[in-house]
Design a protein around this motif. Structure first.
Motif, short mmCIF file in Angstrom:
data_model
loop_
_atom_site.label_atom_id
_atom_site.label_comp_id
_atom_site.label_asym_id
_atom_site.label_seq_id
_atom_site.Cartn_x
_atom_site.Cartn_y
_atom_site.Cartn_z
N THR A 18 0.83 -1.19 0.00
CA THR A 18 0.00 0.00 0.00
C THR A 18 0.87 1.24 0.00
OG1 THR A 18 -0.09 0.04 2.40
CG2 THR A 18 -1.83 -1.16 1.27
N ARG A 21 1.48 4.03 3.89
CA ARG A 21 2.15 3.53 5.07
C ARG A 21 2.37 4.61 6.10
NH1 ARG A 21 7.70 4.39 5.33
NH2 ARG A 21 8.65 5.37 3.51
N LEU A 26 -4.46 4.85 8.47
CA LEU A 26 -4.10 3.44 8.35
C LEU A 26 -3.64 2.90 9.70
CD1 LEU A 26 -3.44 0.85 6.76
CD2 LEU A 26 -1.20 1.84 6.26
#
Length: 414
Positions: A18, A21, A26
């Motif tokens: 992804t 980061r 997230l």
């Protein structure tokens, strides 16, 4: 970076490819899932973290993770929460640290505040035996913690002696400052008596905090630790007194969540803020929720008989008890690389850890045992709960639910 290539620092990319980061969002989502599913206490939490961040996401290497855990066990406060803060800090700066803490802490904090509101508003509806069963389960939980920590932290006669002396002193001087004094003396004595070997090779821990910023955070930590009691004396008020008590508890507790029990009990029960019965019932219920045990503070804040309570009181105490953890993690990370190689640090820590087991052993007797074990059936229930935890390996939440049901049944039968 190739997905199959393990990282060698805290700042390398996750293996899922992804691009987010460094996104605090997230970090929050990852830790929220852990906060909803991580049952079993701080040691289990560290196992969940290792599986998630070393094995699955490869945010850091095995050796780097071990170093991070070593740092957070060296610092006072909840080790698993501090590891989460450090991971969030290294992935996304200060916002990442906040996101990790909120995600991991919020589920259990909400559950504990709701339980406190239920006890205060509908306590007469809850069968008395149920709450007593929770208090009895707390005996088994603390006994398990004493046994496990004693095996790991007191492996020889000298450290067993440290543990015994610490337990006796705390029982004879039952105050928060007595516990602090025991920890300080144990650290100094350990520095003189223990000679650990030099640290083994390790991977560096790159961090996103400069030494200058780290120094500022450490100064703020000590300024609050020293200044809050002074302010409380100059400007008496319940809110300031609550912040002082819970900040001090979060600042001075070594060895994980269970060790906070005697320090918090000495702050909130003698002062009349929370009754001993409610205190132990909440502590028993805290074993049934995922996430850090320090969210027990939110239960106590929501249960206050004096001053703010409910959601406001719960959040005040929750923020106060976790604030030292953030300040210490952000302050210590820049200096850990050199500090961890010091044999003097390791020697002092060996003495402190042994004394911590003694503190928890004293808490097992007073207030946990003396407040819960009154009759033979109480001892029998505590014994069954201990066997369920240590031999049958049942999850703590299941043992807590069973203890509450058994307490109700025994109150009906006897």
């Amino acid at each position: 970076m190739n997905r199959t290539t393990p990282s060698h620092s805290l700042n390398s990319a996750p293996d899922d490819g992804t691009s987010g980061r460094d996104s605090p969002w997230l970090v929050f989502l990852v830790f929220l899932r852990l906060g909803l599913t991580s049952f079993g206490g701080p040691i289990a939490h560290l196992g969940y973290f290792r599986d998630e961040f070393v094995t699955r996401r490869r945010w850091l290497t095995e050796r780097s993770y071990a170093d991070l855990v070593a740092l957070c066990q060296f610092l006072p406060g909840p080790a698993s929460s501090q590891v989460g803060m450090a991971l969030g800090l290294s992935r996304s700066g200060y916002r990442g640290a906040l996101a990790a803490w909120v995600g991991f802490t919020l589920p259990s904090a909400i559950a504990m505040i709701l339980f406190a509101l239920g006890v205060s508003r509908y306590g007469d509806v809850i069968p008395p035996g149920t709450l007593h069963g929770l208090k009895v389960v707390a005996v088994a939980v603390v006994a398990q913690a004493v046994w496990g920590m004693g095996r790991n932290l007191c492996p020889d006669a000298l450290r067993v002696t440290f543990m015994t002396i610490a337990a006796c002193v705390v029982l004879l001087v039952p105050s928060a400052w007595g516990q602090v004094g025991v920890i300080v003396v144990a650290g100094i004595t350990g520095l003189l008596l223990f000679k650990p070997m030099q640290a083994v090779a390790h991977d560096p821990l790159p961090v996103m905090v400069s030494r200058r910023a780290g120094g500022v955070w450490l100064v703020l930590f000590f300024a609050l630790l020293i200044g809050l009691p002074v302010l409380t004396g100059l400007f008496p008020g319940q809110v300031l007194a609550m912040v002082d008590a819970f900040y001090r508890a979060g600042s001075l507790v070594f060895g994980g969540g269970h060790v906070v029990l005697p320090l918090l009990q000495s702050e909130v029960v003698p002062s009349g803020w929370v009754s001993n019965e409610v205190f132990l019932a909440g502590y028993g219920a805290a074993q049934a929720v995922p996430g850090p045990l320090f969210t027990f503070a939110s239960f106590l804040g929501a249960s206050m008989a004096i001053g703010p309570s409910g959601w406001v009181g719960g959040m005040i105490c929750l923020l106060a008890i976790f604030a030292p953890s953030f300040l210490l993690v952000a302050g210590a990370l820049p200096f850990w690389e050199s500090l961890r190689r010091s044999v003097h640090t390791q020697a002092a820590l060996a003495g402190v850890n042994a004394a911590v087991v003694g503190l928890l052993l004293s808490a097992l007797y007073q207030p946990v045992w003396t407040s819960a074990i009154h009759q033979p059936q109480d001892f029998g229930l505590a014994l069954v709960a201990l066997v369920a935890l240590m031999v049958w390996r049942l999850p703590p939440w299941l043992v807590v639910m069973g203890g509450g049901a058994a307490g109700w049944f025994l109150s009906v039968v006897w």
